[in-house]
Design a protein around this motif. Sequence first.
Motif, PDB file in Angstrom:
ATOM      1  N   LEU A  43       6.286  -2.804 -12.605  1.00  0.00           N
ATOM      2  CA  LEU A  43       7.076  -1.677 -12.081  1.00  0.00           C
ATOM      3  C   LEU A  43       6.999  -0.483 -13.034  1.00  0.00           C
ATOM      4  CD1 LEU A  43      10.284  -3.496 -10.772  1.00  0.00           C
ATOM      5  CD2 LEU A  43       8.438  -2.515  -9.423  1.00  0.00           C
ATOM      6  N   THR A  44       7.010  -0.786 -14.310  1.00  0.00           N
ATOM      7  CA  THR A  44       6.950   0.298 -15.299  1.00  0.00           C
ATOM      8  C   THR A  44       5.592   0.990 -15.270  1.00  0.00           C
ATOM      9  OG1 THR A  44       8.465  -0.992 -16.661  1.00  0.00           O
ATOM     10  CG2 THR A  44       7.322   0.814 -17.736  1.00  0.00           C
ATOM     11  N   ILE A  45       4.533   0.194 -15.233  1.00  0.00           N
ATOM     12  CA  ILE A  45       3.183   0.778 -15.154  1.00  0.00           C
ATOM     13  C   ILE A  45       3.046   1.609 -13.875  1.00  0.00           C
ATOM     14  CG2 ILE A  45       0.788   0.147 -14.613  1.00  0.00           C
ATOM     15  CD1 ILE A  45       1.011  -0.149 -17.430  1.00  0.00           C
ATOM     16  N   ALA A  46       3.606   1.099 -12.785  1.00  0.00           N
ATOM     17  CA  ALA A  46       3.523   1.835 -11.514  1.00  0.00           C
ATOM     18  C   ALA A  46       4.195   3.195 -11.637  1.00  0.00           C
ATOM     19  CB  ALA A  46       4.173   1.019 -10.396  1.00  0.00           C
ATOM     20  N   SER A  47       5.317   3.247 -12.350  1.00  0.00           N
ATOM     21  CA  SER A  47       6.007   4.527 -12.547  1.00  0.00           C
ATOM     22  C   SER A  47       5.175   5.463 -13.410  1.00  0.00           C
ATOM     23  CB  SER A  47       7.356   4.290 -13.238  1.00  0.00           C
ATOM     24  OG  SER A  47       8.162   3.454 -12.477  1.00  0.00           O
ATOM     25  N   VAL A  48       4.634   4.919 -14.482  1.00  0.00           N
ATOM     26  CA  VAL A  48       3.827   5.758 -15.386  1.00  0.00           C
ATOM     27  C   VAL A  48       2.620   6.328 -14.644  1.00  0.00           C
ATOM     28  CG1 VAL A  48       2.369   5.718 -17.451  1.00  0.00           C
ATOM     29  CG2 VAL A  48       4.565   4.546 -17.468  1.00  0.00           C
ATOM     30  N   LEU A  49       1.951   5.475 -13.868  1.00  0.00           N
ATOM     31  CA  LEU A  49       0.752   5.938 -13.153  1.00  0.00           C
ATOM     32  C   LEU A  49       1.101   7.018 -12.129  1.00  0.00           C
ATOM     33  CD1 LEU A  49      -1.173   2.576 -12.564  1.00  0.00           C
ATOM     34  CD2 LEU A  49      -1.803   4.448 -14.102  1.00  0.00           C
ATOM     35  N   LEU A  50       2.267   6.868 -11.477  1.00  0.00           N
ATOM     36  CA  LEU A  50       2.650   7.868 -10.473  1.00  0.00           C
ATOM     37  C   LEU A  50       2.961   9.205 -11.136  1.00  0.00           C
ATOM     38  CD1 LEU A  50       2.973   8.281  -7.484  1.00  0.00           C
ATOM     39  CD2 LEU A  50       5.343   7.537  -7.649  1.00  0.00           C
ATOM     40  N   ILE A  51       3.638   9.147 -12.283  1.00  0.00           N
ATOM     41  CA  ILE A  51       3.940  10.402 -12.996  1.00  0.00           C
ATOM     42  C   ILE A  51       2.644  11.038 -13.505  1.00  0.00           C
ATOM     43  CG2 ILE A  51       5.032  11.342 -15.077  1.00  0.00           C
ATOM     44  CD1 ILE A  51       7.279   9.285 -14.631  1.00  0.00           C
ATOM     45  N   GLN A  52       1.745  10.215 -14.039  1.00  0.00           N
ATOM     46  CA  GLN A  52       0.459  10.753 -14.506  1.00  0.00           C
ATOM     47  C   GLN A  52      -0.306  11.393 -13.355  1.00  0.00           C
ATOM     48  OE1 GLN A  52      -1.202   7.245 -16.389  1.00  0.00           O
ATOM     49  NE2 GLN A  52      -0.734   8.040 -18.429  1.00  0.00           N
ATOM     50  N   CYS A  53      -0.222  10.761 -12.206  1.00  0.00           N
ATOM     51  CA  CYS A  53      -0.943  11.273 -11.037  1.00  0.00           C
ATOM     52  C   CYS A  53      -0.336  12.586 -10.549  1.00  0.00           C
ATOM     53  CB  CYS A  53      -0.912  10.198  -9.942  1.00  0.00           C
ATOM     54  SG  CYS A  53      -1.178  10.792  -8.289  1.00  0.00           S
ATOM     55  N   LEU A  54       0.992  12.627 -10.437  1.00  0.00           N
ATOM     56  CA  LEU A  54       1.631  13.794  -9.826  1.00  0.00           C
ATOM     57  C   LEU A  54       1.685  14.993 -10.762  1.00  0.00           C
ATOM     58  CD1 LEU A  54       4.596  12.070  -7.941  1.00  0.00           C
ATOM     59  CD2 LEU A  54       2.522  13.052  -6.959  1.00  0.00           C
ATOM     60  N   PHE A  55       1.932  14.753 -12.044  1.00  0.00           N
ATOM     61  CA  PHE A  55       2.142  15.880 -12.954  1.00  0.00           C
ATOM     62  C   PHE A  55       0.935  16.207 -13.817  1.00  0.00           C
ATOM     63  CE2 PHE A  55       6.468  14.594 -12.014  1.00  0.00           C
ATOM     64  CZ  PHE A  55       7.078  15.812 -11.808  1.00  0.00           C
ATOM     65  N   PHE A  56       0.038  15.250 -13.982  1.00  0.00           N
ATOM     66  CA  PHE A  56      -1.066  15.475 -14.921  1.00  0.00           C
ATOM     67  C   PHE A  56      -2.440  15.324 -14.280  1.00  0.00           C
ATOM     68  CE2 PHE A  56       2.636  14.181 -17.245  1.00  0.00           C
ATOM     69  CZ  PHE A  56       2.685  15.090 -18.273  1.00  0.00           C
ATOM     70  N   ALA A  57      -2.472  15.073 -12.970  1.00  0.00           N
ATOM     71  CA  ALA A  57      -3.744  14.911 -12.258  1.00  0.00           C
ATOM     72  C   ALA A  57      -4.586  13.801 -12.853  1.00  0.00           C
ATOM     73  CB  ALA A  57      -4.529  16.229 -12.239  1.00  0.00           C
ATOM     74  N   ASP A  58      -3.946  12.878 -13.555  1.00  0.00           N
ATOM     75  CA  ASP A  58      -4.678  11.757 -14.155  1.00  0.00           C
ATOM     76  C   ASP A  58      -4.652  10.613 -13.143  1.00  0.00           C
ATOM     77  OD1 ASP A  58      -6.139  10.534 -16.063  1.00  0.00           O
ATOM     78  OD2 ASP A  58      -4.533  10.283 -17.517  1.00  0.00           O
ATOM     79  N   GLY A  59      -5.641  10.587 -12.272  1.00  0.00           N
ATOM     80  CA  GLY A  59      -5.639   9.639 -11.152  1.00  0.00           C
ATOM     81  C   GLY A  59      -5.139  10.337  -9.898  1.00  0.00           C
ATOM     82  N   GLY A  60      -5.750   9.985  -8.756  1.00  0.00           N
ATOM     83  CA  GLY A  60      -5.410  10.675  -7.511  1.00  0.00           C
ATOM     84  C   GLY A  60      -4.335   9.962  -6.718  1.00  0.00           C
ATOM     85  N   LEU A  61      -3.827  10.679  -5.701  1.00  0.00           N
ATOM     86  CA  LEU A  61      -2.783  10.098  -4.846  1.00  0.00           C
ATOM     87  C   LEU A  61      -3.340   8.973  -3.984  1.00  0.00           C
ATOM     88  CD1 LEU A  61      -0.493  12.950  -3.453  1.00  0.00           C
ATOM     89  CD2 LEU A  61       0.207  10.884  -4.650  1.00  0.00           C
ATOM     90  N   ILE A  62      -4.480   9.226  -3.348  1.00  0.00           N
ATOM     91  CA  ILE A  62      -5.091   8.177  -2.527  1.00  0.00           C
ATOM     92  C   ILE A  62      -5.597   7.047  -3.431  1.00  0.00           C
ATOM     93  CG2 ILE A  62      -7.038   7.670  -0.975  1.00  0.00           C
ATOM     94  CD1 ILE A  62      -4.812   9.202   0.382  1.00  0.00           C
ATOM     95  N   ALA A  63      -6.000   7.416  -4.642  1.00  0.00           N
ATOM     96  CA  ALA A  63      -6.507   6.411  -5.594  1.00  0.00           C
ATOM     97  C   ALA A  63      -5.385   5.693  -6.326  1.00  0.00           C
ATOM     98  CB  ALA A  63      -7.438   7.082  -6.609  1.00  0.00           C
ATOM     99  N   TYR A  64      -4.127   6.036  -6.011  1.00  0.00           N
ATOM    100  CA  TYR A  64      -3.006   5.444  -6.748  1.00  0.00           C
ATOM    101  C   TYR A  64      -2.993   3.919  -6.617  1.00  0.00           C
ATOM    102  CZ  TYR A  64       1.781   4.248  -8.014  1.00  0.00           C
ATOM    103  OH  TYR A  64       2.880   3.659  -8.588  1.00  0.00           O
ATOM    104  N   GLY A  65      -3.226   3.431  -5.411  1.00  0.00           N
ATOM    105  CA  GLY A  65      -3.230   1.983  -5.204  1.00  0.00           C
ATOM    106  C   GLY A  65      -4.329   1.304  -6.015  1.00  0.00           C
ATOM    107  N   ALA A  66      -5.497   1.916  -6.034  1.00  0.00           N
ATOM    108  CA  ALA A  66      -6.611   1.345  -6.808  1.00  0.00           C
ATOM    109  C   ALA A  66      -6.291   1.358  -8.294  1.00  0.00           C
ATOM    110  CB  ALA A  66      -7.894   2.137  -6.531  1.00  0.00           C
ATOM    111  N   ASN A  67      -5.725   2.467  -8.779  1.00  0.00           N
ATOM    112  CA  ASN A  67      -5.379   2.552 -10.197  1.00  0.00           C
ATOM    113  C   ASN A  67      -4.297   1.543 -10.562  1.00  0.00           C
ATOM    114  OD1 ASN A  67      -7.182   4.575 -11.021  1.00  0.00           O
ATOM    115  ND2 ASN A  67      -5.874   6.171 -10.170  1.00  0.00           N
ATOM    116  N   LEU A  68      -3.335   1.375  -9.652  1.00  0.00           N
ATOM    117  CA  LEU A  68      -2.269   0.405  -9.920  1.00  0.00           C
ATOM    118  C   LEU A  68      -2.851  -1.002  -9.977  1.00  0.00           C
ATOM    119  CD1 LEU A  68       0.675  -0.296 -10.292  1.00  0.00           C
ATOM    120  CD2 LEU A  68       0.979  -0.259  -7.814  1.00  0.00           C
ATOM    121  N   PHE A  69      -3.789  -1.281  -9.094  1.00  0.00           N
ATOM    122  CA  PHE A  69      -4.410  -2.605  -9.103  1.00  0.00           C
ATOM    123  C   PHE A  69      -5.220  -2.803 -10.387  1.00  0.00           C
ATOM    124  CE2 PHE A  69      -7.562  -5.791  -8.064  1.00  0.00           C
ATOM    125  CZ  PHE A  69      -6.804  -6.749  -7.393  1.00  0.00           C
ATOM    126  N   ASN A  70      -6.034  -1.806 -10.722  1.00  0.00           N
ATOM    127  CA  ASN A  70      -6.938  -1.947 -11.877  1.00  0.00           C
ATOM    128  C   ASN A  70      -6.195  -1.978 -13.208  1.00  0.00           C
ATOM    129  OD1 ASN A  70      -8.839  -1.630  -9.889  1.00  0.00           O
ATOM    130  ND2 ASN A  70      -9.341   0.479 -10.417  1.00  0.00           N
TER     131      ASN A  70
END
Lengths: 339, 270
Positions: A87-114
């Motif tokens: 859950l914590t990693i999922a939050s970090v990845l979402l914040i990185q995606c939304l505010f820092f463009a580090d990982g995409g929105l559609i790619a969020y699921g893939a990044n969370l899995f990887n």
Amino acid sequence: MHMADALLNPAVGGVMWAAGAAAIGVSAKKAASDDAVGGRIPLMAVSGAFVFAAQMINFTIPGTGSSGHIGGGILLAALLGPFPALLTIASVLLIQCLFFADGGLIAYGANLFNMGVIPCLLAYPLVFKPMLSKGWTPWRLRAASVVSATAGLLAGAFCVVLETLASGITLLPFGAFTLLMMPIHLAIGIVEGVITAAVLSYVYAARPEILERAASGGSFEPRRGKRSLKPVLLVLAAAAVVTGALLSQFASSFPDGLEWSIERTAGGAELESDAPSFHRAQSVQDATAFMPDYGFGEESERGEALGTATAGIIGAGITAALAVGAGVAARAFKRGRSA
Amino acid sequence: MRSLKTPSIETPSIETLSMGDSPLHRVHPGVKMVCALALIVLTLSFSRTSFAAMLPFLLYPSVAIGINDIPASLLVKRLLVALPFAVFAGITNLVSDREVLFRLGAVPVTGGMSACAGIMLRTLLCVSYALILMAVTPFPEITARMRAIHIPAIFVQVLETTYRYTGTLADEARALATAYRLRAGSDDAGVRLAHAGSLVGGLFLRSADRADRVWAAMRLRGYDLRGVRAEPKPISLRDWIFLAAVCGSGALMRIVDIPALFAAGIARFS
């Protein structure tokens, strides 16, 4: 290792979103079933922010002149337990995606899995914990950290290869792509593992109860008598990868959903017309689209007509200029009104 | 040496932008989220080698940036973060696809070159959509929408709290790194691996203790897991029109190859 949206097609992205959502759902269900969860939310959040912050500190890699930063998955799983860590990693990845463009929105699921599911729900229980099953010693902790962090990162990088190939983004053969990705991530994984080992060793020396509580399941272990959801999650994850591969085959055979729809409704893959203007526009469009429908032979030769290609490029340039110009005009208009 | 007070991350600047007031700010947050996702899906639905046909989609970020005075530098910085893997994928296309499609003067244009350009444009567009969404929508409104669609409350709670802590801890981490560099006597020195444990481990333990204190303080002030939420505003007719306009025009631009139409016009009159 954050994937951008541009590396995925919507079908693969959608499948990985489903896998990521399932992982979040299961983790949240396990966490919510515990009465003490409220008290651990700040620790989970601070741990997420900690990983975020610690990634800003670069560590010198001896003998290479380069540097690396801390990874997140194994570290958080060791500090919090696998499900809160996810859950914590999922939050970090979402914040990185939304505010820092580090990982995409559609790619969020893939990044969370990887970067979340693999280290927290696979590498941690299958590598990290078994290596410490005979008791905690500093050297076992270091070895478990390095091996599990490296294994998790390599597995994640391999999934990046599969997801990118399944999306049809690159024409590189599977073997060549894998050979390109694995060695560099092996090196990165070892560095991350060493840093993770150093941090965990320090925490274990100062506050051993934090790691031991997480390793014993803490307060997030399934209650007795209840069916464990771990097998379900593993099956879901495996199914997601397999389904992604199958769907991508479908997507590769029919790369354009619109064309598929047209074929179903009009009986052909593309709408045809006998009008002269249609043929003229079609010839220009073939050149402008560079490789229409992945075609090479005839289309490529036709595209060599310099005049046609130039017209296509000018057309593209006009479109881009108009699109950007609209924004400039909007800003000028707004400033004019506010002046 | 950068100042200790230099903002380490730019979340506050996006946050500041999101608190502004513009026609886009006033659109219902759920509608904006749907529009952003729809535009990303439409952009990604182009084939691997498409480039020119995607160009009309520049209209959306361009107009949004123009209307909302979003600094272009913000977008460029974020784009640099998103680029490494995209560049890698683009380069693999350059190597693996050398079929010459046409020649521009003496320069041959290959399929790999068009695919590479397409990946870069796709990256630019998708990054723009997400950043613009965040620049015109306060984060609490987004998490409120996440709750409304029944995303697990604990996840949303962790997300909100992580977001709140990030700035504080990032500044602390940067101060740590700066202090380390000052002691090392070199501006460019990274932290030695031998010091990683005490430096980062210490940061974690201090953070964990702080989390306990913060939680105790929050509980003493009556906080519970449900958080504080405002009533969501209803979707108005104007929001529906906005949704239809964005998604409709996007679908139209996906179907109609506008650059090809311009090119056809040029070919006719030349």
